[in-house]
Scaffold this motif. Structure first.
Motif, mmCIF file in Angstrom:
data_model
loop_
_atom_site.group_PDB
_atom_site.id
_atom_site.type_symbol
_atom_site.label_atom_id
_atom_site.label_comp_id
_atom_site.label_asym_id
_atom_site.label_seq_id
_atom_site.Cartn_x
_atom_site.Cartn_y
_atom_site.Cartn_z
ATOM 1 N N PHE A 91 0.830 -1.205 0.000
ATOM 2 C CA PHE A 91 0.000 0.000 0.000
ATOM 3 C C PHE A 91 0.867 1.258 0.000
ATOM 4 N N LEU A 92 1.898 1.282 0.847
ATOM 5 C CA LEU A 92 2.760 2.459 0.919
ATOM 6 C C LEU A 92 3.513 2.672 -0.390
ATOM 7 N N ARG A 93 3.910 1.574 -1.036
ATOM 8 C CA ARG A 93 4.598 1.671 -2.319
ATOM 9 C C ARG A 93 3.670 2.265 -3.373
ATOM 10 N N GLU A 94 2.423 1.790 -3.407
ATOM 11 C CA GLU A 94 1.454 2.316 -4.371
ATOM 12 C C GLU A 94 1.118 3.776 -4.078
ATOM 13 N N ARG A 127 1.618 9.496 -5.587
ATOM 14 C CA ARG A 127 2.081 10.863 -5.311
ATOM 15 C C ARG A 127 3.058 11.332 -6.381
ATOM 16 N N ALA A 128 3.958 10.438 -6.797
ATOM 17 C CA ALA A 128 4.920 10.802 -7.836
ATOM 18 C C ALA A 128 4.207 11.102 -9.152
ATOM 19 N N LEU A 129 3.207 10.296 -9.491
ATOM 20 C CA LEU A 129 2.440 10.519 -10.713
ATOM 21 C C LEU A 129 1.706 11.853 -10.646
ATOM 22 N N ARG A 130 1.087 12.140 -9.500
ATOM 23 C CA ARG A 130 0.365 13.399 -9.342
ATOM 24 C C ARG A 130 1.319 14.582 -9.466
ATOM 25 N N LYS A 158 1.779 22.578 -2.810
ATOM 26 C CA LYS A 158 1.562 21.706 -1.658
ATOM 27 C C LYS A 158 2.847 21.579 -0.838
ATOM 28 N N GLN A 159 3.997 21.433 -1.511
ATOM 29 C CA GLN A 159 5.273 21.339 -0.802
ATOM 30 C C GLN A 159 5.565 22.627 -0.039
#
Length: 56
Positions: A21-24, A29-32, A43-44
């Motif tokens: 789950f954490l990997r997905e 997040r990377a895709l977004r 957001k950052q």
């Protein structure tokens, strides 16, 4: 053997599912961040401002 690790099969299965789950979540997040870089940057910046504001 579960006895040697000290964890039951249920615990091991839960840890495996949590890791997946954490990997997905990280991939999502990377895709977004790639799809909407401006929103991700805002957001950052907001997260950094929160950390600076509530730093004890």
């Amino acid at each position: 053997m579960p006895e040697s690790t000290g964890k039951s099969p249920e615990q091991l299965d839960r840890l495996r599912r949590r890791a997946a789950f954490l990997r997905e979540l990280d991939e999502a997040r990377a895709l977004r961040a790639r799809v909407a870089p401006r929103r991700a940057r805002v957001k950052q910046i907001r997260a950094a401002m929160r950390r600076a504001t509530y730093h004890h």
